[in-house]
Design an enzyme around this catalytic site. Structure first.
Site, PDB file in Angstrom:
ATOM      1  N   ALA A 126       0.879  -1.185   0.000  1.00  0.00           N
ATOM      2  CA  ALA A 126       0.000   0.000   0.000  1.00  0.00           C
ATOM      3  C   ALA A 126       0.906   1.221   0.000  1.00  0.00           C
ATOM      4  O   ALA A 126       1.171   1.811   1.035  1.00  0.00           O
ATOM      5  CB  ALA A 126      -0.928  -0.023   1.214  1.00  0.00           C
ATOM      6  N   ALA A 128       1.282   4.444  -1.793  1.00  0.00           N
ATOM      7  CA  ALA A 128       1.121   5.902  -1.899  1.00  0.00           C
ATOM      8  C   ALA A 128       1.036   6.548  -0.510  1.00  0.00           C
ATOM      9  O   ALA A 128       0.553   5.915   0.430  1.00  0.00           O
ATOM     10  CB  ALA A 128      -0.133   6.227  -2.708  1.00  0.00           C
ATOM     11  N   GLY A 130       4.214   7.451  -1.120  1.00  0.00           N
ATOM     12  CA  GLY A 130       5.562   7.096  -1.520  1.00  0.00           C
ATOM     13  C   GLY A 130       6.634   7.278  -0.475  1.00  0.00           C
ATOM     14  O   GLY A 130       7.808   7.011  -0.736  1.00  0.00           O
ATOM     15  N   LYS A 132       7.359   5.579   2.231  1.00  0.00           N
ATOM     16  CA  LYS A 132       8.034   4.335   2.596  1.00  0.00           C
ATOM     17  C   LYS A 132       8.709   3.681   1.401  1.00  0.00           C
ATOM     18  O   LYS A 132       9.771   3.076   1.538  1.00  0.00           O
ATOM     19  CB  LYS A 132       7.044   3.398   3.278  1.00  0.00           C
ATOM     20  CG  LYS A 132       6.487   3.991   4.574  1.00  0.00           C
ATOM     21  CD  LYS A 132       5.381   3.146   5.171  1.00  0.00           C
ATOM     22  CE  LYS A 132       4.736   3.861   6.349  1.00  0.00           C
ATOM     23  NZ  LYS A 132       3.997   5.092   5.921  1.00  0.00           N
ATOM     24  N   ASP A 177      -6.092  -4.220  -5.750  1.00  0.00           N
ATOM     25  CA  ASP A 177      -6.411  -4.630  -4.387  1.00  0.00           C
ATOM     26  C   ASP A 177      -5.304  -5.593  -3.959  1.00  0.00           C
ATOM     27  O   ASP A 177      -5.000  -6.562  -4.662  1.00  0.00           O
ATOM     28  CB  ASP A 177      -7.777  -5.332  -4.381  1.00  0.00           C
ATOM     29  CG  ASP A 177      -8.242  -5.709  -2.986  1.00  0.00           C
ATOM     30  OD1 ASP A 177      -7.413  -6.210  -2.195  1.00  0.00           O
ATOM     31  OD2 ASP A 177      -9.440  -5.545  -2.692  1.00  0.00           O
ATOM     32  N   ASP A 195       1.785  -1.590   5.042  1.00  0.00           N
ATOM     33  CA  ASP A 195       1.341  -0.450   5.847  1.00  0.00           C
ATOM     34  C   ASP A 195      -0.147  -0.317   5.562  1.00  0.00           C
ATOM     35  O   ASP A 195      -0.561   0.376   4.637  1.00  0.00           O
ATOM     36  CB  ASP A 195       2.118   0.812   5.472  1.00  0.00           C
ATOM     37  CG  ASP A 195       1.789   1.978   6.385  1.00  0.00           C
ATOM     38  OD1 ASP A 195       1.757   1.770   7.609  1.00  0.00           O
ATOM     39  OD2 ASP A 195       1.538   3.079   5.876  1.00  0.00           O
ATOM     40  N   CYS A 248      -1.377   3.242  11.276  1.00  0.00           N
ATOM     41  CA  CYS A 248      -1.310   4.495  12.044  1.00  0.00           C
ATOM     42  C   CYS A 248      -2.543   4.595  12.938  1.00  0.00           C
ATOM     43  O   CYS A 248      -3.103   5.668  13.127  1.00  0.00           O
ATOM     44  CB  CYS A 248      -1.183   5.710  11.128  1.00  0.00           C
ATOM     45  SG  CYS A 248      -2.525   5.909   9.941  1.00  0.00           S
TER      46      CYS A 248
END
EC number: 2.1.1.178
Length: 478
Positions: A126, A128, A130, A132, A177, A195, A248
């Site tokens: 996942a 965007a 960017g 990471k 996906d 993430d 997060c």
């Protein structure tokens, strides 16, 4: 218990947090910290500049830079000129010398490479916007390959822009996906970062209304998606490989319970690798299982969760996908063609590692990371590597993104701009320097770093900066 602060806390969320933080003093520290402004932070992009050279470069600005304990390239930043010049409009940011990234979000990649692991093929499931992916690329030194996936169509463009600005050359992008990768690419990756999309409970310091749509039922729905994603990520991981799962958010349903669900499903194939020694003080946020559960008040940051897992055995594969991808519309160049392109590129100051291979589609020349080649035809890629050039009967039209990633600032045709000229470059305007131009094709540099490529037309430099990147408003010349 109600709170009349600017941050919106749903009552059920407050109750949840009181259960997670039963000590009344610690709970109050959490509430207080969550209402404080978030400290700004950045990560030096070592694909472009060393940390020491960056600190020397920005020393005249008198930025107050405080090292982030879990990321050698990361710093909290305080600036006296913050009100007059956005950090994203500084010359160093436009040139990709640093990435504006929240400190806690640097943790997952630090965990991925902990202990000296150097994977050759990595998936960022996942990816965007960017932060990471670019951090992974810097750790890898642009070697090997990264599959950067993003499900949200609206965020794919931002992902590509950030990869380009930071000079990343070893990445292939997909738009799926994440649940497709376990079936489509079983045991293909040395490391996977998930993430995961989450309820965002940890970001209230950045967005006071982050919890407006929060509910326990939506948390359950999100956790179900996360469980499917971590299962897919685990299947895509080769035995011996590393999986880092992060969010997060703060609740255990989306964090510990998702990871524990994978452990329960594959008890003989998954091993938790504790993160209590990841950095000095990590034990303050380490759970009994060895995960990092970072509440905002612990390190004065966003809330975050990170778990590092090792795949110690194969597991039965998922059912293979029924669709056919089709042959990609690229063909590799033969040896003679490669030598011709390599020589022509070198003549204008563009050079690359042998891990990047030349492929052609119609008149376009591309550089693909060789580690991605075994995956061609197994999933559909939206973009692979770098577009190097377009071919013409009289030669090549070299591309901006390739120049940013590959150009040599010490080449004979490099041309250093002054600050006013560099501003004009980023505004998309032609430049009229009052000095001689060294060649007909120029590597455009500022602060001794490549920022593009252009042609000399008479006595002017014809601007080749991509239209979609052109900047308006106040830039770095104050």
């Amino acid at each position: 218990m109600s709170h009349t602060s600017r941050v919106f806390f749903p009552p059920a969320f407050v109750e949840q947090m009181q259960q997670l933080l039963p000590d009344a003093d610690e709970f109050q520290r959490f509430i207080t910290s969550s209402q404080l402004p978030l400290r700004r932070s950045l990560r030096v992009n070592t694909l472009k500049i060393s940390v020491d050279d960056f600190l020397t470069l920005v020393e005249p600005y008198q930025w107050a830079l405080t090292p982030i304990p879990w990321c050698q390239e990361g710093f909290w930043i305080s600036r006296d000129d913050a009100d007059t010049l956005p950090l994203g409009s500084t010359a160093e940011h436009l040139a990709g010398l640093f990435y504006i990234q929240e400190a806690s979000s640097m943790l997952p990649v630090s965990a991925l490479f902990d202990g000296g692991d150097m994977p050759q093929r990595v998936m960022d499931m996942a990816a965007a916007p960017g932060s990471k992916t670019t951090q992974i690329a810097a750790h890898m030194g642009n070697r090997g390959a990264i599959l950067a996936n993003e499900y949200s169509a609206s965020r794919v463009k931002v992902l590509h822009a950030n990869l380009s600005r930071c000079g990343v050359s070893n990445t292939a992008m997909t738009h799926f996906d994440g649940r497709v990768f376990g079936p489509a690419l079983p045991e293909c990756f040395d490391a996977v970062l998930l993430d995961a999309p989450c309820s965002g409970e940890g970001v209230v310091r950045k967005d006071a209304d982050a919890l407006r749509n929060w509910s326990q039922s939506s948390t359950e729905e999100i956790a179900a998606t996360q469980q499917a994603l971590i299962n897919s990520a685990f299947h895509a991981l080769r035995p011996g490989g590393t999986l880092v799962y992060s969010t997060c958010t703060l609740n255990t349903r989306e964090n510990q319970q998702v990871v524990n669900g994978l452990l329960e499903q594959y008890p003989d194939a998954v091993k938790v690798e504790p993160l209590d020694t990841l950095f000095m003080g990590a034990e303050r946020a380490t759970t009994a299982e060895g995960y990092l559960h970072v509440f905002p008040h612990i390190f004065d940051s966003e809330g975050f969760f990170v778990a590092r897992l090792r795949k110690v055995a194969s597991v039965p594969p998922m059912p293979q996908p029924g669709y056919k991808v089709g042959k990609p519309p690229f063909t590799p160049l033969n040896r003679v063609q490669q030598q011709e392109v390599i020589a022509a590129a070198a003549s204008v100051g563009l050079r690359w590692d042998t891990e990047l291979k030349l492929w052609q589609r119609d008149k376009e020349l591309w550089l693909f990371p060789s580690e991605i080649e075994p995956l061609l035809g197994r999933v559909r890629f939206s973009r692979i590597g770098l577009k190097l050039a377009e071919t013409f009967p009289k030669g090549f039209r070299w591309q901006h993104h390739a120049a940013v990633a590959l150009a040599d600032a010490a080449s004979a045709n490099a041309f250093e701009l002054n600050s006013n000229e560099a501003e004009e470059w980023y505004r998309g305007r032609d430049i009229y320097p009052e000095r001689d131009l060294p060649a007909s094709e120029l590597i455009i540099c500022y602060q001794q770093r490549p920022i593009g490529i252009a042609k000399k037309v008479g006595s002017r430099i014809k601007n080749n900066y991509p239209r979609e990147l052109v900047r308006d408003g106040k830039l770095f010349t104050l």
